[in-house]
Design a protein around this motif. Structure first.
Motif, mmCIF file in Angstrom:
data_model
loop_
_atom_site.group_PDB
_atom_site.id
_atom_site.type_symbol
_atom_site.label_atom_id
_atom_site.label_comp_id
_atom_site.label_asym_id
_atom_site.label_seq_id
_atom_site.Cartn_x
_atom_site.Cartn_y
_atom_site.Cartn_z
ATOM 1 N N ASN A 169 -10.658 3.933 11.316
ATOM 2 C CA ASN A 169 -9.216 3.990 11.041
ATOM 3 C C ASN A 169 -8.785 5.373 10.598
ATOM 4 O O ASN A 169 -7.796 5.926 11.036
ATOM 5 C CB ASN A 169 -8.856 3.023 9.905
ATOM 6 N N LYS A 170 -9.572 5.927 9.667
ATOM 7 C CA LYS A 170 -9.161 7.162 9.028
ATOM 8 C C LYS A 170 -9.221 8.345 9.998
ATOM 9 O O LYS A 170 -8.342 9.205 9.989
ATOM 10 C CB LYS A 170 -10.063 7.421 7.826
ATOM 11 N N ALA A 226 -6.397 8.098 12.352
ATOM 12 C CA ALA A 226 -5.133 8.465 11.707
ATOM 13 C C ALA A 226 -4.871 9.962 11.761
ATOM 14 O O ALA A 226 -3.732 10.397 11.673
ATOM 15 C CB ALA A 226 -5.120 7.987 10.254
ATOM 16 N N GLU A 269 10.419 10.377 0.574
ATOM 17 C CA GLU A 269 9.257 9.531 0.241
ATOM 18 C C GLU A 269 8.666 8.882 1.486
ATOM 19 O O GLU A 269 7.449 8.819 1.655
ATOM 20 C CB GLU A 269 9.658 8.445 -0.761
ATOM 21 N N LEU A 308 4.908 9.614 3.319
ATOM 22 C CA LEU A 308 3.843 8.638 3.578
ATOM 23 C C LEU A 308 2.998 9.056 4.778
ATOM 24 O O LEU A 308 1.846 8.658 4.912
ATOM 25 C CB LEU A 308 4.437 7.249 3.820
ATOM 26 N N HIS A 330 -0.337 10.304 4.039
ATOM 27 C CA HIS A 330 -1.251 9.331 3.437
ATOM 28 C C HIS A 330 -2.728 9.536 3.776
ATOM 29 O O HIS A 330 -3.581 9.497 2.898
ATOM 30 C CB HIS A 330 -0.784 7.925 3.850
ATOM 31 N N PRO A 331 -3.079 9.787 5.065
ATOM 32 C CA PRO A 331 -4.517 9.923 5.382
ATOM 33 C C PRO A 331 -5.166 11.138 4.731
ATOM 34 O O PRO A 331 -6.385 11.218 4.669
ATOM 35 C CB PRO A 331 -4.536 10.080 6.905
ATOM 36 N N THR A 333 -4.182 12.619 1.573
ATOM 37 C CA THR A 333 -4.006 12.814 0.134
ATOM 38 C C THR A 333 -5.106 12.104 -0.661
ATOM 39 O O THR A 333 -5.836 11.279 -0.125
ATOM 40 C CB THR A 333 -2.626 12.294 -0.332
ATOM 41 N N ASN A 334 -5.189 12.441 -1.955
ATOM 42 C CA ASN A 334 -6.215 11.823 -2.810
ATOM 43 C C ASN A 334 -5.826 10.380 -3.156
ATOM 44 O O ASN A 334 -4.822 9.870 -2.676
ATOM 45 C CB ASN A 334 -6.417 12.655 -4.087
ATOM 46 N N TRP A 335 -6.617 9.723 -4.027
ATOM 47 C CA TRP A 335 -6.416 8.281 -4.234
ATOM 48 C C TRP A 335 -5.076 7.959 -4.868
ATOM 49 O O TRP A 335 -4.575 6.857 -4.750
ATOM 50 C CB TRP A 335 -7.560 7.691 -5.051
ATOM 51 N N LEU A 336 -4.464 8.943 -5.538
ATOM 52 C CA LEU A 336 -3.149 8.688 -6.132
ATOM 53 C C LEU A 336 -2.030 9.066 -5.181
ATOM 54 O O LEU A 336 -0.866 8.834 -5.449
ATOM 55 C CB LEU A 336 -3.011 9.501 -7.416
ATOM 56 N N GLY A 337 -2.400 9.680 -4.045
ATOM 57 C CA GLY A 337 -1.378 10.098 -3.099
ATOM 58 C C GLY A 337 -0.663 11.370 -3.517
ATOM 59 O O GLY A 337 0.485 11.589 -3.159
ATOM 60 N N HIS A 338 -1.330 12.231 -4.307
ATOM 61 C CA HIS A 338 -0.706 13.466 -4.756
ATOM 62 C C HIS A 338 -0.489 14.427 -3.579
ATOM 63 O O HIS A 338 -1.386 14.656 -2.775
ATOM 64 C CB HIS A 338 -1.584 14.143 -5.810
ATOM 65 N N GLN A 350 2.490 13.324 9.776
ATOM 66 C CA GLN A 350 1.079 12.931 9.880
ATOM 67 C C GLN A 350 0.286 13.995 10.652
ATOM 68 O O GLN A 350 -0.932 14.001 10.619
ATOM 69 C CB GLN A 350 0.965 11.546 10.533
ATOM 70 N N LEU A 367 -3.338 1.293 -5.356
ATOM 71 C CA LEU A 367 -1.973 1.757 -5.628
ATOM 72 C C LEU A 367 -1.385 2.578 -4.479
ATOM 73 O O LEU A 367 -0.277 2.346 -4.020
ATOM 74 C CB LEU A 367 -1.977 2.596 -6.915
ATOM 75 N N LYS A 368 -2.174 3.526 -3.974
ATOM 76 C CA LYS A 368 -1.685 4.396 -2.904
ATOM 77 C C LYS A 368 -1.463 3.591 -1.616
ATOM 78 O O LYS A 368 -0.458 3.768 -0.936
ATOM 79 C CB LYS A 368 -2.708 5.507 -2.680
ATOM 80 N N LEU A 379 5.451 -0.066 4.733
ATOM 81 C CA LEU A 379 5.905 0.123 6.106
ATOM 82 C C LEU A 379 5.384 -0.974 7.028
ATOM 83 O O LEU A 379 5.596 -0.933 8.225
ATOM 84 C CB LEU A 379 5.458 1.493 6.637
ATOM 85 N N LYS A 438 -2.227 0.528 8.898
ATOM 86 C CA LYS A 438 -3.482 0.711 9.614
ATOM 87 C C LYS A 438 -3.497 2.052 10.344
ATOM 88 O O LYS A 438 -4.500 2.766 10.338
ATOM 89 C CB LYS A 438 -3.662 -0.441 10.609
ATOM 90 N N SER A 439 -2.356 2.409 10.927
ATOM 91 C CA SER A 439 -2.307 3.673 11.676
ATOM 92 C C SER A 439 -2.418 4.871 10.748
ATOM 93 O O SER A 439 -2.632 5.980 11.197
ATOM 94 C CB SER A 439 -1.017 3.743 12.489
ATOM 95 N N MET A 440 -2.237 4.647 9.448
ATOM 96 C CA MET A 440 -2.403 5.744 8.504
ATOM 97 C C MET A 440 -3.774 5.692 7.841
ATOM 98 O O MET A 440 -4.008 6.319 6.810
ATOM 99 C CB MET A 440 -1.297 5.711 7.454
ATOM 100 N N GLY A 441 -4.667 4.914 8.414
ATOM 101 C CA GLY A 441 -6.045 4.927 7.949
ATOM 102 C C GLY A 441 -6.360 3.932 6.843
ATOM 103 O O GLY A 441 -7.435 3.974 6.255
ATOM 104 N N LYS A 477 3.946 3.984 -7.585
ATOM 105 C CA LYS A 477 3.548 4.787 -8.743
ATOM 106 C C LYS A 477 4.651 4.755 -9.807
ATOM 107 O O LYS A 477 4.384 4.845 -10.997
ATOM 108 C CB LYS A 477 3.291 6.236 -8.315
#
Lengths: 269, 340
Positions: free
Chosen positions: A84-85, A88, A108, A112, A115-116, A118-123, A168, B218-219, B226, B232-235, B284
């Motif tokens: 998946n990743k 992406a 925002e 998104l 998303h693929p 960024t770190n686990w917090l989405g920074h 993306q 959370l992320k 969406l 899924k398309s974003m991994g 968040k």
């Protein structure tokens, strides 16, 4: 037909692909022997009448459903070998008919797309912020970036979804009917926008659409699905072969080769 | 952004006031400065007050905080996972599972009273039965989630499980005697005040584990805003996140029901109330606000349920709905729009 010889590195390839649905009891094949080869910087329209299998093909290309036989290659890697990743970072989607939350600001929602990465917090890093801003700028929504998506028109929201895919930052973008619900002007606007994106960024865009007339004028290549058969080529190649003549029943609309568009059939009696 | 920070600060202040009131009001009214002294460990002249605060009001207030915020978080998680504004912790059938466990214990008592004897009606056995009930339902839901790829189907299955278990409870109620039925009904009213410190500790542990699971995804919750195909398309690994979200919800809702009975409304309503306040669906920002908001709502409901100054209390489950529902309806009508 397309050649299977790879002279230039292609971004999306279908090799003797057949698509459809499979469960324990039966296999429903919707189209087979699909071959095409999309190069970087190409705008490709996927055209077919309702129920012809456009969505099935898009789902197969985006690994939502598996191929029945044959193979889909992205960047010359088989899609079935991609996590998946990894996928992406190679292809992004613009979908219609998803229940997308509109309670997000334009910024925002576009962010998104990062998303693929960024770190686990989405920074968001500086690079992420730059790409998000560029994407919003490219679809012309910088003025509105702090508005809530709720407050946007359908056309503007479609641009937000496109900007998310741009953020993306993938070499390939797949779109499912990006112009539905839009008026004629905004349809032309969105397709023109896609054209400028592929020209400027060397990204490739494959979009399913019912806008045959607009697609013929704008696209580099067309994939046409008609009754399980898939034809691929430039618009003029397909017109010369007469592929469009048989697309619809002839009682209401006909393809006019002079103007290279479909026309209403006038009742002469 | 600044507006959101101001909102959160406002909520925290409200929450602190709520906590103060909740400790000070009750059948005996204790002045707020005395409450502070007792909390800070400064000795007071009135040792009865100290006893009331330390052994009765403080654990009850903590319970209200944990259960209010826990149910609110699980409501948020379910609404995002199912992309459905009607979802709440009950949709997975967890509280109904807990209810079934307790119903079997209290009303099916004739079947195994010989084996357990005195243990039967102790507080711990009720907690155990409720936990078992919701764990069993949770396992069933998890197994289904592995098999059923469509989240909407999962939602319907959850609702089916809920109505199935409540039907079984009705059958048990029909065949049980008045005394057993009364025991069950009292449990189903819900109560925040029956917990000793040990139980509050266990509840906090569950709360922390639930929050941990929620924080891990959370992320990805934002990506799920969406829809699943985009996520899924974003991994996003859909199955893994779905299971984490269900686990988190189950732990929050299951432990809340086990310790305080089935408490309706909070899980469904708090996310909607907070969305009217906060301008974004970014988890968040939403999550901390929902924790404060859920805790605040529960504290206020508990203060009302205590009927300050009187010796009687109202069932908490009724208070949350009687006082909460009109507020939500008023808000939605005034704003004319459900923000989701």
């Amino acid at each position: 037909m397309s050649s299977k010889v790879k002279s230039t590195p292609s971004i999306l390839t279908a090799n003797s692909l057949s698509i459809g649905y499979k469960d324990k009891r039966e296999t429903i094949e919707i189209a087979s022997q699909i071959n095409f080869d999309i190069q970087p910087g190409e705008l490709v329209a996927l055209i077919g009448i309702n129920g012809s299998g456009k969505s099935t093909l898009l789902k197969t290309l985006s690994a939502i459903i598996p191929a029945l036989t044959g193979d889909v290659l992205i960047d010359n890697i088989s899609i079935s070998n991609l996590q998946n990743k990894d996928l992406a970072s190679k292809q992004s989607l613009v979908l219609t008919n998803e229940t997308v939350s509109k309670q997000l600001s334009v910024f925002e929602l576009v962010a998104l797309g990062r998303h693929p990465y960024t770190n686990w917090l989405g920074h968001l890093s500086q690079k992420d912020l730059t790409l998000v801003n560029e994407a919003i700028d490219q679809v012309g929504l910088l003025q509105n970036q702090h508005k809530t998506c709720d407050a946007l028109s359908d056309g503007q929201f479609q641009k937000v979804l496109i900007a998310r895919a741009l953020a993306q930052n993938t070499p390939l973008i797949l779109m499912d009917e990006p112009t539905t619900h839009l008026d004629m002007y905004h349809k032309a606007y969105v397709l023109q926008l896609l054209k400028s994106i592929v020209k400027r960024s060397q990204k490739s865009i494959l979009f399913a659409s019912h806008e045959i007339n607009l697609a013929l004028q704008l696209c580099d290549k067309i994939i046409l699905i008609d009754q399980g058969r898939v034809t691929y080529g430039t618009p003029s190649e397909l017109i010369q072969k007469g592929t469009f003549n048989s697309l619809f029943p002839k009682d209401l609309i006909v393809f006019d080769e002079v103007s290279q568009s479909f026309r209403m059939k006038m009742n002469t009696d | 952004m600044n507006r959101n920070i101001a909102n959160s600060l406002g909520l925290v202040v409200l929450l602190l006031i709520g906590i103060g009131l909740s400790l000070s009001l009750g059948s005996v009214s204790i002045p707020i400065d005395e409450v502070l002294k007792i909390l800070l460990g400064i000795s007071t002249e009135n040792s009865t007050w100290e006893y009331i605060i330390i052994n009765y009001r403080l654990p009850k207030t903590l319970t209200a905080l944990l259960i209010g915020s826990g149910l609110a978080i699980s409501g948020l998680l379910m609404q995002t996972l199912f992309r459905n504004p009607l979802a709440g912790p009950y949709v997975l059938g967890l509280s109904s599972g807990a209810s079934l466990g307790v119903a079997i214990l209290l009303m099916g008592a004739g079947l195994f009273s010989g084996i357990f004897g005195e243990f039967m009606f102790s507080k711990w056995s009720i907690i155990l039965a409720a936990s078992l009930g919701s764990i069993l339902v949770m396992l069933a839901v998890l197994a289904t989630a592995q098999k059923v790829k469509d989240t909407m189907t999962l939602l319907i299955i959850g609702l089916m499980v809920a109505s199935l278990t409540s039907a079984v409870v009705s059958v048990l109620a029909y065949f049980s005697n008045a005394e057993e039925l009364q025991l069950y009904i009292f449990w189903s009213f819900g109560s925040l005040g029956n917990l000793a410190w040990g139980e509050v500790g266990l509840l906090s542990l569950c709360w922390c584990i639930g929050l941990g699971f929620a924080l891990i995804c959370l992320k990805n919750l934002n990506a799920l805003l969406l829809g699943e195909n985009y996520a899924k398309s974003m991994g996003v690994k859909l199955n893994r996140n779905r299971i984490l979200i269900i686990l988190s919800t189950s732990i929050f809702a299951g432990s809340a029901t086990a310790f305080a009975g089935p408490i309706a409304f909070v899980g469904l309503a708090v996310p909607h109330l907070i969305r009217q306040l906060v301008t974004t669906n970014d988890h968040k920002i939403l999550l901390p606000n929902i924790i404060f908001g859920g805790a605040f709502l529960m504290i206020i409901c508990d203060i009302i349920a205590q009927l300050p100054g009187s010796d009687s209390t109202l069932p908490i489950n009724a208070v949350t709905s009687i006082f909460g529902a009109p507020v939500v309806i008023w808000l939605l009508v005034r704003k004319r729009k459900l923000k989701f």
